[in-house]
Design an enzyme around this catalytic site. Structure first.
Site, PDB file in Angstrom:
ATOM      1  CB  CYS A   1      -5.772   2.887  -2.197  1.00 58.01           C
ATOM      2  SG  CYS A   1      -6.062   1.671  -0.880  1.00 58.01           S
TER       3      CYS A   1
ATOM      4  CB  THR B   1      -7.165  -1.977   0.021  1.00 60.81           C
ATOM      5  OG1 THR B   1      -5.958  -2.461   0.624  1.00 60.81           O
ATOM      6  CG2 THR B   1      -8.349  -2.679   0.650  1.00 60.81           C
TER       7      THR B   1
ATOM      8  CB  CYS C   1       0.553  -1.600   0.014  1.00 57.64           C
ATOM      9  SG  CYS C   1      -0.002  -0.301   1.158  1.00 57.64           S
TER      10      CYS C   1
END
Length: 210
Positions: free
Chosen positions: A11, A13, A122
């Site tokens: 991921c 983030t 992403c």
């Protein structure tokens, strides 16, 4: 708890915000998705103009900007948060008219900056690749941070003689929440059926008898 030989923080983030903390807590090798994607982007660009799209958290963290600049500080980076892409990918609206309309809203301006490389920052965004490609055109190379990470993981395992036996491999998925939702979204990502033959595959390591 399951004796894994490496951890991939799959991921952007989480890689942007948690890698330093994870490396303090966890002893096994950890690979994030930021640096592999940044490395491929820096090698791919010819005119030193790179676009990066991701979640609000990833873009606002500046992780890609720092990683790419560390590799080549002559590269100009144009970053854009595209928060609607994730729910669209999970709802199965990846390549319909809605996806293309939203892609134009997010990407028209960044494409006009003259970038020749776009990083999909992403791991949901590859599901929208067709809509993104149609919006930005064929002249802009797309870098999939997830593919770059897989290549780096494969090299690490190979270099350290940790590759498994592919002939006898079995995929096992352990999730912390909503296994039914994981089946739906996971099948979209993998392009194949996920069979929940054993409920233990979805249990928390602390509750497992293995």
């Amino acid at each position: 708890g399951f004796g894994v030989k490496a951890l991939v923080v799959a991921c952007n983030t989480a890689s942007s915000l948690a890698m330093d903390i994870l490396k303090q807590w966890i002893r096994i090798p950890i690979i994030g998705v930021i640096e592999p994607g940044a490395r491929i982007a820096a090698k791919t660009t010819k005119n030193r103009k790179i676009g990066v799209i991701g979640t609000i958290g990833t873009i606002s963290s500046g992780a890609y900007q720092r990683a790419i600049s560390a590799m080549n500080d002559d590269i100009r980076i144009f970053a854009k948060a595209c928060p609607l892409f994730v729910p669209m990918a999970e709802e199965g609206w990846a390549n319909d008219g809605i996806a293309r309309d939203v892609a134009h809203v997010y990407l028209d301006k960044i494409a006009q900056e003259g970038i020749d490389t776009l990083v999909l920052g992403c791991t949901h965004y590859p599901l929208l690749r067709d809509a993104i490609k149609e919006t930005i055109g064929d002249d802009i190379a797309i870098v999939d941070s997830a593919k770059a990470t897989v290549a780096e993981l494969n090299k690490f395992l190979s270099d350290n003689h940790l590759l498994g036996d592919a002939k006898n491999a079995e995929r096992r998925f352990f999730v912390t929440d909503a296994p039914q939702r994981f089946e739906i979204v996971g099948e979209a990502f993998l392009g194949q059926k996920i069979s929940r033959r054993n409920e233990k595959l979805f249990s928390h390591p602390s509750k497992s008898k293995n």
